[in-house]
Design an enzyme around this catalytic site. Structure first.
Site, PDB file in Angstrom:
ATOM      1  N   MET A  24       0.790  -1.250  -0.117  1.00  0.00           N
ATOM      2  CA  MET A  24      -0.052   0.023  -0.144  1.00  0.00           C
ATOM      3  C   MET A  24       0.858   1.328   0.009  1.00  0.00           C
ATOM      4  O   MET A  24       0.289   2.340   0.266  1.00  0.00           O
ATOM      5  CB  MET A  24      -0.771   0.122   1.005  1.00  0.00           C
ATOM      6  CG  MET A  24      -1.872  -0.946   1.099  1.00  0.00           C
ATOM      7  SD  MET A  24      -3.301  -0.858   2.210  1.00  0.00           S
ATOM      8  CE  MET A  24      -2.695  -0.772   3.553  1.00  0.00           C
TER       9      MET A  24
ATOM     10  N   GLY B  17      10.864  -3.253   5.479  1.00  0.00           N
ATOM     11  CA  GLY B  17      10.064  -4.393   5.391  1.00  0.00           C
ATOM     12  C   GLY B  17       9.735  -4.821   3.888  1.00  0.00           C
ATOM     13  O   GLY B  17       9.630  -5.767   3.352  1.00  0.00           O
ATOM     14  N   HIS B  18       9.098  -3.834   3.565  1.00  0.00           N
ATOM     15  CA  HIS B  18       8.640  -3.824   2.036  1.00  0.00           C
ATOM     16  C   HIS B  18      10.002  -4.294   1.108  1.00  0.00           C
ATOM     17  O   HIS B  18       9.838  -5.074   0.124  1.00  0.00           O
ATOM     18  CB  HIS B  18       8.255  -2.994   1.145  1.00  0.00           C
ATOM     19  CG  HIS B  18       6.775  -2.199   2.098  1.00  0.00           C
ATOM     20  ND1 HIS B  18       6.808  -1.235   3.043  1.00  0.00           N
ATOM     21  CD2 HIS B  18       5.471  -2.774   2.112  1.00  0.00           C
ATOM     22  CE1 HIS B  18       5.632  -1.063   3.445  1.00  0.00           C
ATOM     23  NE2 HIS B  18       4.824  -2.115   2.960  1.00  0.00           N
TER      24      HIS B  18
ATOM     25  N   GLN C 134     -10.495  -2.843   2.056  1.00  0.00           N
ATOM     26  CA  GLN C 134      -9.952  -3.403   3.236  1.00  0.00           C
ATOM     27  C   GLN C 134     -10.006  -2.473   4.459  1.00  0.00           C
ATOM     28  O   GLN C 134      -9.676  -2.761   5.502  1.00  0.00           O
ATOM     29  CB  GLN C 134      -8.466  -3.827   2.894  1.00  0.00           C
ATOM     30  CG  GLN C 134      -7.322  -3.019   2.820  1.00  0.00           C
ATOM     31  CD  GLN C 134      -5.959  -3.607   2.422  1.00  0.00           C
ATOM     32  OE1 GLN C 134      -5.884  -4.138   1.333  1.00  0.00           O
ATOM     33  NE2 GLN C 134      -5.152  -3.691   3.292  1.00  0.00           N
TER      34      GLN C 134
ATOM     35  N   ASP D   6       2.024  -9.460   8.709  1.00  0.00           N
ATOM     36  CA  ASP D   6       0.533  -9.714   8.867  1.00  0.00           C
ATOM     37  C   ASP D   6       0.393 -10.977   8.478  1.00  0.00           C
ATOM     38  O   ASP D   6      -0.226 -11.400   7.565  1.00  0.00           O
ATOM     39  CB  ASP D   6       0.006  -8.811   7.617  1.00  0.00           C
ATOM     40  CG  ASP D   6       0.268  -7.298   7.619  1.00  0.00           C
ATOM     41  OD1 ASP D   6      -0.245  -6.618   8.601  1.00  0.00           O
ATOM     42  OD2 ASP D   6       1.557  -6.668   7.033  1.00  0.00           O
TER      43      ASP D   6
HETATM   44  P1  AMP Z   1       1.306  -3.093   3.419  1.00  0.00           P
HETATM   45  O1  AMP Z   1       2.157  -1.951   2.655  1.00  0.00           O
HETATM   46  O2  AMP Z   1       1.479  -2.544   4.639  1.00  0.00           O
HETATM   47  O3  AMP Z   1       0.112  -3.435   2.841  1.00  0.00           O
HETATM   48  O4  AMP Z   1       2.329  -4.165   3.318  1.00  0.00           O
HETATM   49  C1  AMP Z   1       2.672  -4.711   2.098  1.00  0.00           C
HETATM   50  C2  AMP Z   1       3.468  -6.152   2.272  1.00  0.00           C
HETATM   51  O5  AMP Z   1       4.605  -5.776   3.304  1.00  0.00           O
HETATM   52  C3  AMP Z   1       2.551  -6.973   3.020  1.00  0.00           C
HETATM   53  O6  AMP Z   1       2.911  -8.422   2.745  1.00  0.00           O
HETATM   54  C4  AMP Z   1       3.170  -6.969   4.721  1.00  0.00           C
HETATM   55  O7  AMP Z   1       3.171  -8.035   5.277  1.00  0.00           O
HETATM   56  C5  AMP Z   1       4.693  -6.695   4.345  1.00  0.00           C
HETATM   57  N1  AMP Z   1       5.121  -6.084   5.354  1.00  0.00           N
HETATM   58  C6  AMP Z   1       4.853  -4.938   6.087  1.00  0.00           C
HETATM   59  N2  AMP Z   1       5.768  -4.666   7.270  1.00  0.00           N
HETATM   60  C7  AMP Z   1       6.652  -5.789   7.273  1.00  0.00           C
HETATM   61  C8  AMP Z   1       7.630  -5.973   7.695  1.00  0.00           C
HETATM   62  N3  AMP Z   1       7.941  -5.002   8.889  1.00  0.00           N
HETATM   63  N4  AMP Z   1       8.537  -6.908   7.526  1.00  0.00           N
HETATM   64  C9  AMP Z   1       8.072  -7.889   6.507  1.00  0.00           C
HETATM   65  N5  AMP Z   1       7.204  -7.351   5.921  1.00  0.00           N
HETATM   66  C10 AMP Z   1       6.307  -6.437   6.105  1.00  0.00           C
END
Ligand code: AMP
Length: 288
Positions: free
Chosen positions: A37, A43-44, A68, A157
């Site tokens: 998003m 993490g990303h 969502q 997640d």
């Molecule tokens: P989001 O942008 O929050 O929807 O996350 C996109 C993807 O990044 C999802 O698969 C999340 O689980 C993953 N994600 C978010 N935060 C982390 C993190 N700290 N470490 C690893 N993956 C992450």
């Protein structure tokens, strides 16, 4: 610092993305998909690097997905930084960024949703009843548009990853489903786009979730398996670290089935959602 790639293509049109995906497949190239998003952090980036190890071309998507978000969620103030995201995605080694418009994904007459049943009834699904329906629907749409060979999601997640893995299997997508480890800040706080909501005074208190999970893990290591005892300690740690912390849930479940357990056994995972100064954070840790 990571090496900056020479070329990155930003695609905003759904039909162009479909064309490019078909063309890559015709050239015999495998596609790795990393849905996000936006407002990227390490993490990303780690997901993109994981995808890179397993496929030829990486498509990273940025889409803040309205279905969502619930009525009390932070859709309108969800942080955005497209310029910064493009730079980070490029640095992490992704070749394509797909940034569709909400109206193209969900035209006015849109009426088809994907729903995974039992795995979505607990934890986040209970706290946010329409959340996973939104997640599975957008990911199915992104799978159909980008036709990946590999898709990478974060353990951060965890329930989302398990729900999407189930969907991938049930709907017969020929996609290798990868779950990558959670990347944390130095003090243990799981990286999240929402961490930016904290002021510098509030930020140290956001460690509370990790401290509580770490406490649980240590108790299990010392031979304590009764979740009532563990929960009591976790609550004490949460309120000692953030006096105003508001627990949404702390649950002990089986890693695969997400069924609750009263005693920690092999494959027990602890998941929690806690509001720290009004910011709802989630985290998890496998205890055994
Ligand atoms: P989001 O942008 O929050 O929807 O996350 C996109 C993807 O990044 C999802 O698969 C999340 O689980 C993953 N994600 C978010 N935060 C982390 C993190 N700290 N470490 C690893 N993956 C992450």
């Amino acid at each position: 610092m990571a090496k900056i790639q020479q070329k990155i293509t930003t695609i905003r049109s759904v039909s162009k993305m479909q064309r490019v995906a078909r063309q890559l497949a015709a050239e015999g190239k495998t596609i790795g998909l990393v849905p996000t998003m936006g407002f990227l952090h390490e993490g990303h980036a780690s997901l993109i690097r994981q995808a890179k190890k397993q496929s030829d071309v990486i498509v990273t998507t940025i889409f803040v997905n309205p279905p969502q978000f619930g009525p009390n969620d932070d859709l309108s103030k969800y942080p955005r930084d497209e310029k910064g995201d493009v730079r980070k995605i490029k640095e992490a080694g992704s070749e394509i960024i797909f940034i569709p418009k909400a109206d193209d994904i969900y035209p006015e007459d849109f009426q088809t949703y994907v729903n995974v049943e039992s795995l979505t009834q607990s934890l986040e699904g209970k706290a946010r009843p329409t959340h996973f329906r939104g997640v599975t629907t957008i990911v199915a749409i992104l799978f159909n548009i980008t036709r990946p060979d590999v898709a990478v999601f974060g353990m951060k997640d965890y329930q989302q990853a398990m729900v999407l893995k189930q969907m991938t299997c049930d709907l017969g997508y020929p996609i290798k489903f990868v779950i990558a480890p959670t990347i944390r800040e130095r003090d243990g706080l799981a990286m999240s786009s929402r961490n930016k909501y904290f002021t510098s005074e509030q930020r140290p208190e956001a460690r509370a979730l990790y401290y509580a999970l770490h406490t649980a893990k240590e108790m299990v290591k010392s031979g304590i398996g009764d979740t009532t005892l563990i929960l009591r300690e976790m609550k004490a740690v949460l309120s000692a670290t953030c006096r105003t912390a508001k627990i949404d849930y702390v649950e002990f479940t089986n890693f695969e089935s997400l069924k609750p357990t009263r005693h920690v056994v092999k494959n027990t995972i602890c998941s929690l959602a806690v509001r720290i100064h009004g910011v709802r954070l989630i985290d998890n840790m496998k205890l055994l």
